[in-house]
Structure formats: structure tokens, C-alpha cells
Design a protein around this motif. Structure first.
Motif, mmCIF file in Angstrom:
data_model
loop_
_atom_site.group_PDB
_atom_site.id
_atom_site.type_symbol
_atom_site.label_atom_id
_atom_site.label_comp_id
_atom_site.label_asym_id
_atom_site.label_seq_id
_atom_site.Cartn_x
_atom_site.Cartn_y
_atom_site.Cartn_z
ATOM 1 N N PRO A 20 0.803 -1.267 0.051
ATOM 2 C CA PRO A 20 -0.163 0.000 0.045
ATOM 3 C C PRO A 20 0.984 1.270 0.050
ATOM 4 C CG PRO A 20 -0.605 -1.416 1.854
ATOM 5 C CD PRO A 20 0.553 -2.151 1.053
ATOM 6 N N ARG A 21 0.316 2.271 -0.784
ATOM 7 C CA ARG A 21 1.073 3.705 -0.842
ATOM 8 C C ARG A 21 1.413 4.147 0.585
ATOM 9 N NH1 ARG A 21 1.851 7.189 -4.920
ATOM 10 N NH2 ARG A 21 2.187 9.504 -4.251
ATOM 11 N N SER A 22 0.280 3.961 1.582
ATOM 12 C CA SER A 22 0.381 4.531 2.899
ATOM 13 C C SER A 22 1.546 3.860 3.581
ATOM 14 C CB SER A 22 -0.734 4.463 3.750
ATOM 15 O OG SER A 22 -1.504 3.246 3.770
ATOM 16 N N SER A 23 1.934 2.832 3.201
ATOM 17 C CA SER A 23 2.970 2.075 4.055
ATOM 18 C C SER A 23 4.427 2.516 3.271
ATOM 19 C CB SER A 23 2.851 0.431 4.048
ATOM 20 O OG SER A 23 1.635 0.232 4.584
ATOM 21 N N LYS A 24 4.565 3.108 2.246
ATOM 22 C CA LYS A 24 5.974 3.286 1.694
ATOM 23 C C LYS A 24 6.209 4.699 2.157
ATOM 24 C CE LYS A 24 4.161 2.686 -2.546
ATOM 25 N NZ LYS A 24 4.224 2.761 -3.973
ATOM 26 N N PRO A 25 7.701 4.982 2.353
ATOM 27 C CA PRO A 25 8.078 6.249 2.653
ATOM 28 C C PRO A 25 7.523 7.208 1.505
ATOM 29 C CG PRO A 25 9.962 4.704 2.927
ATOM 30 C CD PRO A 25 8.796 3.840 2.221
ATOM 31 N N GLU A 26 7.472 8.519 2.045
ATOM 32 C CA GLU A 26 7.082 9.606 1.128
ATOM 33 C C GLU A 26 8.034 9.832 -0.204
ATOM 34 O OE1 GLU A 26 4.165 11.864 -0.289
ATOM 35 O OE2 GLU A 26 3.915 10.839 1.303
ATOM 36 N N PHE A 27 9.214 9.406 0.023
ATOM 37 C CA PHE A 27 10.008 9.658 -1.065
ATOM 38 C C PHE A 27 9.890 8.733 -1.986
ATOM 39 C CE2 PHE A 27 13.680 10.774 -3.550
ATOM 40 C CZ PHE A 27 14.232 9.635 -3.914
ATOM 41 N N ILE A 28 9.561 7.372 -1.655
ATOM 42 C CA ILE A 28 9.457 6.019 -2.689
ATOM 43 C C ILE A 28 8.179 6.438 -3.313
ATOM 44 C CG2 ILE A 28 9.035 3.707 -2.677
ATOM 45 C CD1 ILE A 28 12.063 4.576 -2.452
ATOM 46 N N ALA A 29 7.145 6.759 -2.445
ATOM 47 C CA ALA A 29 5.748 7.167 -3.234
ATOM 48 C C ALA A 29 5.685 8.293 -4.270
ATOM 49 C CB ALA A 29 4.676 7.393 -2.001
ATOM 50 N N TRP A 30 6.429 9.361 -3.819
ATOM 51 C CA TRP A 30 6.709 10.392 -5.018
ATOM 52 C C TRP A 30 7.421 9.748 -6.165
ATOM 53 C CZ3 TRP A 30 11.261 12.797 -6.648
ATOM 54 C CH2 TRP A 30 10.810 14.152 -7.407
ATOM 55 N N LEU A 31 8.426 9.095 -5.984
ATOM 56 C CA LEU A 31 9.316 8.383 -7.180
ATOM 57 C C LEU A 31 8.315 7.575 -7.819
ATOM 58 C CD1 LEU A 31 12.223 8.399 -8.228
ATOM 59 C CD2 LEU A 31 12.429 6.321 -6.784
ATOM 60 N N SER A 32 7.524 6.603 -7.370
ATOM 61 C CA SER A 32 6.820 5.905 -8.068
ATOM 62 C C SER A 32 5.480 6.661 -8.849
ATOM 63 C CB SER A 32 6.299 4.878 -6.978
ATOM 64 O OG SER A 32 4.841 5.379 -6.242
ATOM 65 N N ASP A 33 5.449 7.825 -8.548
ATOM 66 C CA ASP A 33 4.267 8.535 -9.297
ATOM 67 C C ASP A 33 4.936 9.092 -10.530
ATOM 68 O OD1 ASP A 33 2.222 8.462 -7.652
ATOM 69 O OD2 ASP A 33 2.631 10.484 -6.557
#
Length: 79
Positions: A20-33
Motif C-alpha cells: 500500500p502507498r500509505s506504508s511506503k516512505p513519502e520519497f518512494i511514493a513520490w518516485l513511483s508517481d
């Protein structure tokens, strides 16, 4: 096949279906976008599994369009 597997598995884990996106660090979530696979996989799941209309998947389709324009502009400037 091994090269495809080694490159596609990290993209799958980054897209947010298995982790889940909420479980990932913010930097990784931003990078995946920044990866088109993230929006593409989410849009395809909405269409295939949930029976969504185009309007319901509009945010993902818009993100894919913006990524296409952005990466196309970078390629045009490069070449």
C-alpha cells in the motif's frame, strides 16, 4: 525472461497493488508517481476488475497523459 522479471518486479511493487502507498516512505511514493507503470496498472485494475468508467479512472489517465507529454518533451529536447 530473467531481464524482464528483474525489471518488472520492482515496478510492480512500486505501483501500490501489493504494497500500500500509505506504508511506503513519502520519497518512494513520490518516485513511483514518476513511473508510467504506476498509473497504468491502477487504471487497468479499475477497468478490468472494478468495471470503472473512463470518468472514474480519469485521474490516472490524466497522469499518464502528463507523463507522456513531459517525457516526450524531454526526449525532444535531448534529440
Amino acid at each position: 525472461m530473467q531481464i524482464v522479471l528483474m525489471t518488472s518486479m520492482p515496478l510492480y511493487f512500486l505501483c501500490g497493488l501489493s504494497w500500500p502507498r500509505s506504508s511506503k516512505p513519502e520519497f518512494i511514493a513520490w518516485l513511483s508517481d514518476l513511473l508510467p507503470s504506476t498509473s497504468g496498472v491502477i487504471a487497468m485494475v479499475k477497468f478490468n476488475q472494478m468495471g470503472a468508467s473512463v470518468g472514474e479512472a480519469f485521474p490516472e489517465l490524466t497522469k499518464l497523459l502528463l507523463l507522456t507529454v513531459g517525457y516526450g518533451a524531454l526526449a525532444y529536447l535531448r534529440y
